[in-house]
Design a protein around this motif. Structure first.
Motif, PDB file in Angstrom:
ATOM      1  N   ALA B 164       0.831  -1.215   0.000  1.00 60.25           N
ATOM      2  CA  ALA B 164       0.000   0.000   0.000  1.00 60.25           C
ATOM      3  C   ALA B 164       0.861   1.259   0.000  1.00 60.25           C
ATOM      4  O   ALA B 164       0.538   2.239  -0.665  1.00 60.25           O
ATOM      5  CB  ALA B 164      -0.924  -0.011   1.210  1.00 60.25           C
ATOM      6  N   PHE B 165       1.950   1.230   0.753  1.00 71.54           N
ATOM      7  CA  PHE B 165       2.808   2.405   0.845  1.00 71.54           C
ATOM      8  C   PHE B 165       4.082   2.279   0.016  1.00 71.54           C
ATOM      9  O   PHE B 165       4.828   3.244  -0.109  1.00 71.54           O
ATOM     10  CB  PHE B 165       3.237   2.622   2.301  1.00 71.54           C
ATOM     11  N   ASN B 166       4.318   1.098  -0.516  1.00 72.96           N
ATOM     12  CA  ASN B 166       5.596   0.831  -1.189  1.00 72.96           C
ATOM     13  C   ASN B 166       6.758   1.072  -0.222  1.00 72.96           C
ATOM     14  O   ASN B 166       7.803   1.607  -0.605  1.00 72.96           O
ATOM     15  CB  ASN B 166       5.744   1.716  -2.446  1.00 72.96           C
ATOM     16  N   THR B 167       6.560   0.700   1.033  1.00 73.82           N
ATOM     17  CA  THR B 167       7.588   0.897   2.069  1.00 73.82           C
ATOM     18  C   THR B 167       7.737  -0.401   2.850  1.00 73.82           C
ATOM     19  O   THR B 167       7.129  -0.566   3.920  1.00 73.82           O
ATOM     20  CB  THR B 167       7.194   2.036   3.024  1.00 73.82           C
ATOM     21  N   PRO B 168       8.524  -1.338   2.359  1.00 71.11           N
ATOM     22  CA  PRO B 168       8.600  -2.652   3.002  1.00 71.11           C
ATOM     23  C   PRO B 168       9.138  -2.619   4.424  1.00 71.11           C
ATOM     24  O   PRO B 168       8.653  -3.350   5.290  1.00 71.11           O
ATOM     25  CB  PRO B 168       9.537  -3.443   2.076  1.00 71.11           C
ATOM     26  N   VAL B 169      10.130  -1.766   4.658  1.00 67.43           N
ATOM     27  CA  VAL B 169      10.711  -1.747   6.011  1.00 67.43           C
ATOM     28  C   VAL B 169       9.698  -1.170   7.005  1.00 67.43           C
ATOM     29  O   VAL B 169       9.498  -1.710   8.109  1.00 67.43           O
ATOM     30  CB  VAL B 169      12.010  -0.911   6.017  1.00 67.43           C
ATOM     31  N   ALA B 170       9.075  -0.066   6.639  1.00 62.28           N
ATOM     32  CA  ALA B 170       8.088   0.557   7.523  1.00 62.28           C
ATOM     33  C   ALA B 170       6.938  -0.396   7.810  1.00 62.28           C
ATOM     34  O   ALA B 170       6.387  -0.411   8.924  1.00 62.28           O
ATOM     35  CB  ALA B 170       7.573   1.853   6.907  1.00 62.28           C
ATOM     36  N   ALA B 171       6.571  -1.183   6.832  1.00 57.51           N
ATOM     37  CA  ALA B 171       5.473  -2.130   7.039  1.00 57.51           C
ATOM     38  C   ALA B 171       5.839  -3.173   8.092  1.00 57.51           C
ATOM     39  O   ALA B 171       5.031  -3.535   8.945  1.00 57.51           O
ATOM     40  CB  ALA B 171       5.134  -2.817   5.719  1.00 57.51           C
ATOM     41  N   VAL B 172       7.077  -3.642   8.031  1.00 54.35           N
ATOM     42  CA  VAL B 172       7.533  -4.623   9.029  1.00 54.35           C
ATOM     43  C   VAL B 172       7.529  -3.984  10.414  1.00 54.35           C
ATOM     44  O   VAL B 172       7.039  -4.571  11.390  1.00 54.35           O
ATOM     45  CB  VAL B 172       8.940  -5.132   8.661  1.00 54.35           C
TER      46      VAL B 172
END
Lengths: 399, 433
Positions: B164-172
């Motif tokens: 959704a955000f294209n932010t894999p680290v933030a999602a984790v």
């Protein structure tokens, strides 16, 4: 005799904890079989979902591209109609719909710049340039903004970046940009750099084109009359009756001191602009008042010399009239010398040698300079002509 | 005679290997669902509003659609109101990760309709619930143990948020910080795998375009830290105002008779329709205006107007029971308040300052930290969006202050408070922040 317990399902002997090893193995294998199947089905679902999602996303992207084009069209028509706020809004929407199409961001920058919002335009262009440093259009627009902001260093940097970024197929556009750059450099009085760029242009512009005419004018402005003459000759070779080229060639010849050629060009041209007329009159005065011209008789030479000295003396007297306190030694000596020369050559029988004529011209130059220091430089054409005649013959060195 | 299967033993997947494989699959499905959700919102919005909607259309669309979604939310999908993040947390902490199948489906449908019809809400929260719901469904289908089913839920959530955000680290980080509430979770590996799988899938479909095109900003003068600290304080106050208004208005709606439950989203729809007629910029997610603020394209008056109206509109949309999240509105509000403060600072500060866009960027993070109460997620998210280290110092300063002020005056995080309003109490979770 010990009794062996057996499984009721399969009849296999039970192990020590009462479990049937074969049934356990079967259940386990079913479970393993099942989880592999479920995993395989999930992967299949994922593949199908991926393909379906990609199709939907592709269709969505097409919709955005179409919407972006629609907004871009609105932006163009609003900009043409002068509705700049509406054009800005439409441009922003086009960018939002399709940020990958650089045309929209360039258009947004253009309309922001047209609305005197250079700061915002610059931000849009810098953002574009950060993604594509070799984008010539963005660099060119940044250069223009820098020019408006009077930031010479930035303008030079961006113009060079733009020129370096153009593709070989964009040569005509690059030439235009280089011409624009030269105009900027000349405005900044950077003649050397301007000449360097003009030399590059000389090698790329098509022969006989109006661009060559502009090139020649720029050479003239940069102080290289010889190259300017070459460029005008290039145009005249293709278009012998090109009025603008003839007038410009006359100006170049005038700058080179070739007044005879200048007169020929000015006579041939049909351009009647004030500067051309002024130069043409000045050339005529030079050619008709030059006592050192070739192939004129002694009487005519004497007439021209005395007429020149007379004009200089009139100027000196006018200056003394306006500023009587300037009747100092130098001025007095000049006036006396001028009267002596006039008396010497007033006789019809007098035959001045070339040395006499040169001496007379030097006197005229000294008078003109002294009057310029005392009363300001004269602006009448005859005095300009006299000074130019002296300069042409190398007689304008100060003593 | 019973057949023996010695080769099956060799082929048997160990439970953790199966779990890893499922994490990848769940990550992919979560990512696809997030992409489909975002795409669906755009298509519905375009279909309902057209290219350039008139004032009448701006009013009627949310009004009419909210009547439909009100019925759906009241009678068909009663568990999908609001964001989805608190419901996911509740499912994880209280229900063993069990999320009924109709929840992700209902969230998808109602979320697309609500946000697509102009409600001022975000799509990330619903994506989290959809991803978590898919994970729960998969876990039940595979017949994972109850412990494993519970663990798969935040993994699915992380996968969806990553796309959704294209932010894999933030999602984790978000999954650990917010949903699990434990930064030392043993699920880190699986969450990372799911997030990576999700973002790979998302980028293969949508490309690697950033969510926002942000210039490179940095700290211009050491004294600017004070200005960013002020932004953190302002952000904290704004977070408090938002959360307080949201909870109070939601409580007001909750006190209405039960028979009005189907109408409440429509009341919100009417109000939103009226707002959109005057300020259409607050329609839906509004990321294009965030992008404008980040690039310094809005003047002070507009920034303040959008900050105020978006805050109110989001509160109305959410409190009236529509389906949608508060991630995106937090970023929007933060960008506007940051941009406004940055514009003022840029004009009056006695020392050199950065562009207002830098303050908008930090403002996004500050409001996110203050409202969502996920400061680590905020820092990583902003970093992944900008891919620039240089703004991290002011970002951390502002985040810390905003988070501290928000926590000081409202100890219960907004997601927990929303659950508490519904009679759900989550166990206290140690936060690594």
């Amino acid at each position: 005799m010990t009794t062996v317990s057996r499984c009721e399902v399969c009849g296999t002997a039970l192990n020590q904890d009462g479990r049937c090893p074969q049934c356990a193995l079967r259940r386990e294998s079913q479970f393993v079989h099942r989880e592999l199947v479920v995993l395989g089905v999930l992967i299949g679902i994922a593949v199908v979902a991926f393909l379906a999602t990609r199709a939907v996303a592709t269709a969505n992207r097409r919709m955005h591209v179409q919407d972006a084009q629609a907004w871009f069209n609105r932006q163009q028509s609003a900009a043409r109609a002068g509705r700049l706020d509406e054009a800005i809004d439409a441009a922003r929407r086009a960018v939002a719909e399709d940020p990958n199409d650089r045309r929209y961001r360039l258009a947004l920058a253009d309309v922001l710049a047209a609305s005197a919002r250079d700061g915002e335009a610059e931000r849009v262009l810098l953002s574009l340039r950060s993604e594509a440093p070799d984008n010539a259009d963005a660099s060119l627009r940044l250069a223009r903004i820098a020019v408006r902001r009077s930031d010479g260093d930035a303008a030079r940097r961006y113009y060079r970046a733009a020129l370096a970024a153009f593709e070989p197929s964009d040569m005509p556009i690059r030439d235009q940009v280089r011409l624009e750059f030269v105009h900027f450099l000349l405005d900044q009085s950077d003649r050397n750099r301007a000449l360097a760029e003009l030399v590059v242009l000389s090698g790329t512009l098509p022969d006989g084109s109006d661009a060559r005419l502009e090139l020649g004018r720029l050479y003239l402005r940069a102080g290289d009359a010889a190259r300017a003459t070459e460029e005008f000759a290039n145009v005249l070779h293709a278009h012998p009756n090109h009025a603008e080229a003839l007038a410009a060639a006359g100006q170049a010849a005038f700058a080179e001191g070739d007044y005879a050629s200048a007169q020929r060009y000015f006579t041939a041209t049909t351009v009647t602009s004030p500067d051309v007329i002024e130069l043409r009159n000045l050339v005529t005065l030079i050619l008709t008042n030059d006592p050192l011209a070739r192939r004129i008789g002694t009487r005519e030479r004497t007439r021209r010399l005395t007429a020149g000295i007379n004009a200089a003396v009139v100027l000196l007297n006018e200056c003394l009239t306006r500023q009587p306190t300037r009747n100092d030694t130098l001025v007095g000596a000049l006036a006396a010398e001028a009267r002596a020369v006039e008396r010497r050559w007033a006789s019809a029988a007098s035959r001045p040698t070339l040395d006499d004529v040169e001496e007379g011209m030097e006197l005229i130059v000294r008078i003109e300079r002294t009057v310029a220091e005392a009363c300001g430089a004269p602006v009448t054409p005859i005095h300009q002509a006299l000074l130019l005649i002296a300069k042409q013959h190398g007689l304008d060195d100060k003593r | 005679m019973i057949r023996r299967f010695p080769s099956i033993q060799q082929l048997r997947l160990r439970e953790h290997q199966l779990f890893l494989a499922l994490s990848i699959v769940v990550g992919i499905l979560g990512g696809l669902s997030a992409v489909l959700f975002a795409t669906g919102i755009e298509r519905v919005s375009r279909a309902l509003f057209g290219l350039d909607p008139s004032a009448t259309r701006l009013f009627l669309v949310p009004t009419v659609v909210s009547v439909i979604t009100g019925v759906l939310l009241a009678y068909v999908f009663p568990d999908v109101r609001g964001s989805g993040v608190p419901q996911t947390e509740a499912a994880f902490h209280l229900h063993g990760g069990r999320i009924p199948a109709r929840v992700p489906l209902g969230k998808f449908v109602t979320g697309v309709l609500c946000i697509g019809s102009g409600h001022s809400m975000g799509r990330e929260g619903p994506s989290v619930q959809i991803g978590a719901g898919i994970a729960s469904l998969v876990a039940r289908w595979v017949r994972l143990s109850p412990e494993r089913m519970k663990e798969l839920v935040p993994i699915g959530a992380a996968g969806a948020l990553s796309a959704a955000f294209n932010t894999p680290v933030a999602a984790v980080i978000f999954a650990l910080e917010e949903i699990i509430g434990d930064m030392n979770a043993t699920l880190l590996g699986s969450t990372v795998v799911a997030s990576v799988a999700s973002v790979i899938v998302e980028r293969s479909i949508l490309g690697n375009e950033p969510l926002f095109r942000v210039p490179t900003y940095h700290l211009v003068h050491p004294a600017e830290v004070a200005a960013y600290a002020l932004l953190g304080i302002v952000g904290g106050v704004a977070s408090l105002v938002f959360c307080t208004l949201l909870l109070r208005l939601r409580a007001l709606f909750a006190r209405l008779p039960a028979r009005t439950r189907a109408l409440q989203p429509a009341i919100g729809g009417v109000l939103i329709g009226a707002v959109l007629v005057l300020v259409p910029e607050v329609k839906g997610v509004g990321y294009e205006y965030v992008d404008l603020a980040l690039n310094g394209g809005l003047v002070l008056k507009t920034l303040l107007l959008l900050f105020t109206v978006k805050l109110v509109a989001t509160v109305v949309s959410y409190a009236s029971g529509n389906a949608g999240g508060i991630f995106a509105p937090s970023l929007f509000i933060g960008a506007m308040v940051g941009g406004a403060l940055g514009t003022a600072v840029h004009a009056i500060a006695p020392f050199p300052t950065g562009e207002p866009g830098a303050y908008a960027l930090v403002g996004m993070g500050a409001l996110f930290a203050g409202i969502i109460r996920a400061p680590m997620t905020s820092v990583f998210m902003i970093f992944e969006i900008t891919q620039d280290y240089q703004i991290l110092v002011p970002l951390m300063v502002a985040n810390l202050l905003s988070f501290s002020i928000s926590r000081r005056y409202q100890p219960t995080p907004v997601y927990h408070a929303l659950l508490a309003q519904d009679g759900i109490r989550l166990p206290q979770a140690e936060s690594a922040s």
